[in-house]
Scaffold this motif. Structure first.
Motif, PDB file in Angstrom:
ATOM      1  N   ILE A   1     -40.392  -2.861 -22.471  1.00  0.00           N
ATOM      2  CA  ILE A   1     -41.486  -3.816 -22.605  1.00  0.00           C
ATOM      3  C   ILE A   1     -42.717  -3.024 -23.010  1.00  0.00           C
ATOM      4  CG2 ILE A   1     -42.963  -5.468 -21.406  1.00  0.00           C
ATOM      5  CD1 ILE A   1     -40.574  -6.114 -19.600  1.00  0.00           C
ATOM      6  N   ASP A   2     -43.307  -3.380 -24.153  1.00  0.00           N
ATOM      7  CA  ASP A   2     -44.410  -2.602 -24.726  1.00  0.00           C
ATOM      8  C   ASP A   2     -44.018  -1.139 -24.882  1.00  0.00           C
ATOM      9  OD1 ASP A   2     -46.004  -4.894 -24.863  1.00  0.00           O
ATOM     10  OD2 ASP A   2     -46.815  -4.575 -22.837  1.00  0.00           O
ATOM     11  N   ASN A   3     -42.763  -0.925 -25.283  1.00  0.00           N
ATOM     12  CA  ASN A   3     -42.211   0.397 -25.623  1.00  0.00           C
ATOM     13  C   ASN A   3     -42.012   1.328 -24.426  1.00  0.00           C
ATOM     14  OD1 ASN A   3     -42.209  -0.443 -28.340  1.00  0.00           O
ATOM     15  ND2 ASN A   3     -44.306   0.285 -28.619  1.00  0.00           N
ATOM     16  N   ILE A   4     -42.093   0.809 -23.217  1.00  0.00           N
ATOM     17  CA  ILE A   4     -41.774   1.562 -22.001  1.00  0.00           C
ATOM     18  C   ILE A   4     -40.535   0.930 -21.380  1.00  0.00           C
ATOM     19  CG2 ILE A   4     -42.551   2.254 -19.693  1.00  0.00           C
ATOM     20  CD1 ILE A   4     -44.092   3.622 -21.910  1.00  0.00           C
ATOM     21  N   TRP A   5     -39.571   1.767 -20.987  1.00  0.00           N
ATOM     22  CA  TRP A   5     -38.338   1.224 -20.424  1.00  0.00           C
ATOM     23  C   TRP A   5     -38.649   0.303 -19.250  1.00  0.00           C
ATOM     24  CZ3 TRP A   5     -35.657   6.652 -20.223  1.00  0.00           C
ATOM     25  CH2 TRP A   5     -35.333   7.046 -21.529  1.00  0.00           C
ATOM     26  N   SER A   6     -38.090  -0.877 -19.293  1.00  0.00           N
ATOM     27  CA  SER A   6     -38.345  -1.886 -18.265  1.00  0.00           C
ATOM     28  C   SER A   6     -37.585  -1.558 -16.980  1.00  0.00           C
ATOM     29  CB  SER A   6     -37.959  -3.268 -18.774  1.00  0.00           C
ATOM     30  OG  SER A   6     -36.648  -3.281 -19.308  1.00  0.00           O
ATOM     31  N   GLU A   7     -38.014  -2.196 -15.891  1.00  0.00           N
ATOM     32  CA  GLU A   7     -37.429  -1.881 -14.594  1.00  0.00           C
ATOM     33  C   GLU A   7     -35.967  -2.314 -14.513  1.00  0.00           C
ATOM     34  OE1 GLU A   7     -38.562  -2.051  -9.857  1.00  0.00           O
ATOM     35  OE2 GLU A   7     -39.600  -3.396 -11.237  1.00  0.00           O
ATOM     36  N   PHE A   8     -35.653  -3.452 -15.084  1.00  0.00           N
ATOM     37  CA  PHE A   8     -34.266  -3.894 -15.141  1.00  0.00           C
ATOM     38  C   PHE A   8     -33.999  -4.431 -16.539  1.00  0.00           C
ATOM     39  CE2 PHE A   8     -36.793  -7.443 -13.599  1.00  0.00           C
ATOM     40  CZ  PHE A   8     -36.350  -8.516 -14.346  1.00  0.00           C
ATOM     41  N   TYR A   9     -32.739  -4.622 -16.853  1.00  0.00           N
ATOM     42  CA  TYR A   9     -32.361  -5.049 -18.198  1.00  0.00           C
ATOM     43  C   TYR A   9     -32.547  -6.547 -18.343  1.00  0.00           C
ATOM     44  CZ  TYR A   9     -29.790  -5.393 -22.566  1.00  0.00           C
ATOM     45  OH  TYR A   9     -29.443  -5.627 -23.879  1.00  0.00           O
ATOM     46  N   GLY A  10     -33.382  -6.935 -19.298  1.00  0.00           N
ATOM     47  CA  GLY A  10     -33.659  -8.349 -19.524  1.00  0.00           C
ATOM     48  C   GLY A  10     -34.342  -8.534 -20.858  1.00  0.00           C
ATOM     49  N   ASP A  11     -35.169  -9.545 -20.975  1.00  0.00           N
ATOM     50  CA  ASP A  11     -35.925  -9.779 -22.202  1.00  0.00           C
ATOM     51  C   ASP A  11     -36.988  -8.691 -22.364  1.00  0.00           C
ATOM     52  OD1 ASP A  11     -34.479 -12.093 -22.665  1.00  0.00           O
ATOM     53  OD2 ASP A  11     -35.939 -13.375 -21.654  1.00  0.00           O
ATOM     54  N   GLY A  12     -37.357  -8.424 -23.612  1.00  0.00           N
ATOM     55  CA  GLY A  12     -38.362  -7.400 -23.857  1.00  0.00           C
ATOM     56  C   GLY A  12     -38.594  -7.189 -25.336  1.00  0.00           C
ATOM     57  N   ASP A  13     -38.776  -5.928 -25.722  1.00  0.00           N
ATOM     58  CA  ASP A  13     -39.128  -5.602 -27.106  1.00  0.00           C
ATOM     59  C   ASP A  13     -38.010  -5.922 -28.087  1.00  0.00           C
ATOM     60  OD1 ASP A  13     -41.648  -4.561 -26.387  1.00  0.00           O
ATOM     61  OD2 ASP A  13     -40.757  -2.613 -25.886  1.00  0.00           O
ATOM     62  N   ILE A  14     -36.770  -5.817 -27.644  1.00  0.00           N
ATOM     63  CA  ILE A  14     -35.614  -6.051 -28.522  1.00  0.00           C
ATOM     64  C   ILE A  14     -35.044  -7.435 -28.228  1.00  0.00           C
ATOM     65  CG2 ILE A  14     -33.345  -5.198 -29.234  1.00  0.00           C
ATOM     66  CD1 ILE A  14     -34.271  -2.427 -28.147  1.00  0.00           C
ATOM     67  N   ASP A  15     -34.768  -8.178 -29.266  1.00  0.00           N
ATOM     68  CA  ASP A  15     -34.240  -9.535 -29.129  1.00  0.00           C
ATOM     69  C   ASP A  15     -32.763  -9.463 -28.739  1.00  0.00           C
ATOM     70  OD1 ASP A  15     -33.336 -12.124 -29.402  1.00  0.00           O
ATOM     71  OD2 ASP A  15     -34.336 -12.490 -31.321  1.00  0.00           O
ATOM     72  N   ASN A  16     -32.492  -9.565 -27.444  1.00  0.00           N
ATOM     73  CA  ASN A  16     -31.120  -9.445 -26.965  1.00  0.00           C
ATOM     74  C   ASN A  16     -30.253 -10.639 -27.324  1.00  0.00           C
ATOM     75  OD1 ASN A  16     -31.205  -6.881 -25.785  1.00  0.00           O
ATOM     76  ND2 ASN A  16     -32.124  -7.677 -23.913  1.00  0.00           N
ATOM     77  N   VAL A  17     -30.844 -11.796 -27.485  1.00  0.00           N
ATOM     78  CA  VAL A  17     -30.073 -12.962 -27.907  1.00  0.00           C
ATOM     79  C   VAL A  17     -29.530 -12.720 -29.315  1.00  0.00           C
ATOM     80  CG1 VAL A  17     -30.189 -15.424 -28.459  1.00  0.00           C
ATOM     81  CG2 VAL A  17     -31.328 -14.539 -26.408  1.00  0.00           C
ATOM     82  N   ARG A  18     -30.384 -12.173 -30.175  1.00  0.00           N
ATOM     83  CA  ARG A  18     -29.938 -11.846 -31.533  1.00  0.00           C
ATOM     84  C   ARG A  18     -28.904 -10.722 -31.505  1.00  0.00           C
ATOM     85  NH1 ARG A  18     -33.847  -9.511 -36.410  1.00  0.00           N
ATOM     86  NH2 ARG A  18     -32.178  -9.294 -37.991  1.00  0.00           N
ATOM     87  N   LEU A  19     -29.100  -9.732 -30.648  1.00  0.00           N
ATOM     88  CA  LEU A  19     -28.130  -8.639 -30.538  1.00  0.00           C
ATOM     89  C   LEU A  19     -26.783  -9.178 -30.084  1.00  0.00           C
ATOM     90  CD1 LEU A  19     -27.398  -5.618 -30.517  1.00  0.00           C
ATOM     91  CD2 LEU A  19     -28.256  -5.528 -28.168  1.00  0.00           C
ATOM     92  N   ALA A  20     -26.790 -10.026 -29.067  1.00  0.00           N
ATOM     93  CA  ALA A  20     -25.544 -10.593 -28.565  1.00  0.00           C
ATOM     94  C   ALA A  20     -24.828 -11.382 -29.653  1.00  0.00           C
ATOM     95  CB  ALA A  20     -25.818 -11.471 -27.355  1.00  0.00           C
TER      96      ALA A  20
END
Length: 293
Positions: free
Chosen positions: A230-249
């Motif tokens: 999130i804002d280019n810092i690794w987030s605390e847990f894996y979820g939504d953020g800088d990379i579109d995971n829905v598109r990746l999936a």
């Protein structure tokens, strides 16, 4: 079996691509593993040895661990330990120096022995990161790719897939090392461990790069390492953020066989610490199953 005979036997490839025979979960409940680095990073913030929390990881939905291993003896020890807690070892991780002539043969032998032993404990994928060196020469890149091909052919012969893993180093100078390992090897011998966040960070925090890499090499991906920021810092847990995971999936689901999903979330300077480790894993696994299932 003598070491020389083992190497010769393992490299005697018939030409047929051997199936690992493993299905990495069903569409509604994908198999989710966690990388050893992630376990050390998240539990380490609480000064907890994650090896003492295997039952806890299992209880929050983790199906398996991807350990970092150096030898066949390591594979036997860890494989038995994970099995005792109901955790699989479908993939393992190791580094390898395959670009130097005085090291490559011994490294190939070590990894063949490692993969062969790990196969006895259900391992289907050996993830290998090349030894990092800034600005490898063209000769080193060519030699390294030939050795990846050689290693992958040997592993295929014992029923294990070789997956190339990368960090930012391999994406420098136009990604010449990253691309040559993939362009300079036979796809039947060398697969890809798709690195969600290293594709992003290694190309200047670019989602364009993530999805271009997926478009170019998605069909060679047998595994994906999942990490978010999130804002280019690794987030605390894996979820939504800088990379579109829905598109990746959605992109991963177009691959004929869904890659092995391995959580590789980790903490760095600036990563929030508001949750206990067990909750980090619970939320991450639940999110992966919801989005990638």
């Amino acid at each position: 079996m003598q070491r020389r005979r083992f190497l010769t036997s393992a490299l005697a490839v018939t030409g047929a691509v051997l199936s690992t025979g493993i299905v990495f979960g069903q569409d509604d409940k994908p198999h989710v593993a966690v990388n050893q680095y992630t376990c050390n990073s998240i539990y380490g913030r609480e000064k907890i040895d994650f090896w003492t929390r295997l039952d806890e990881l299992k209880s929050v939905g983790v199906d398996g661990i991807e350990p970092s291993l150096g030898s066949a003896a390591d594979a036997a020890h860890v494989g038995k330990r994970l099995a005792a807690h109901g955790l699989s070892m479908r993939s393992i991780y190791s580094g390898a120096n395959l670009h130097e002539e005085n090291a490559a043969d011994a490294e190939i032998l070590r990894l063949l022995e490692l993969g062969t032993k790990a196969k006895e404990f259900g391992t289907a994928i050996l993830v290998v990161n090349p030894a990092a060196k800034k600005a490898k020469s063209d000769a080193e890149l060519i030699f390294q790719a030939k050795n990846f091909d050689k290693l992958g052919a040997g592993l295929k012969n014992v029923g294990v897939s070789l997956a190339f893993h990368y960090h930012t180093t391999e994406l420098e100078f136009g990604g010449r090392e990253f691309h040559h390992i993939l362009c300079g090897t036979d796809p039947a011998n060398v697969s890809l461990c798709f690195e969600e966040h290293w594709s992003y960070r290694g190309c200047g925090n670019s989602q364009v790069a993530v999805f271009d890499h997926l478009k170019l090499y998605g069909n060679r991906s047998v595994e994906v390492h999942l990490r978010q920021s999130i804002d280019n810092i690794w987030s605390e847990f894996y979820g939504d953020g800088d990379i579109d995971n829905v598109r990746l999936a959605a992109g991963l689901k177009k691959i004929p066989a869904m890659p092995h999903l391995v959580l590789e979330q980790a903490a760095e300077n600036g990563t929030p610490q508001t949750l206990p480790a067990v909750e980090v894993f619970r939320r991450s696994v639940e999110y992966i199953r919801r989005v990638f299932g």
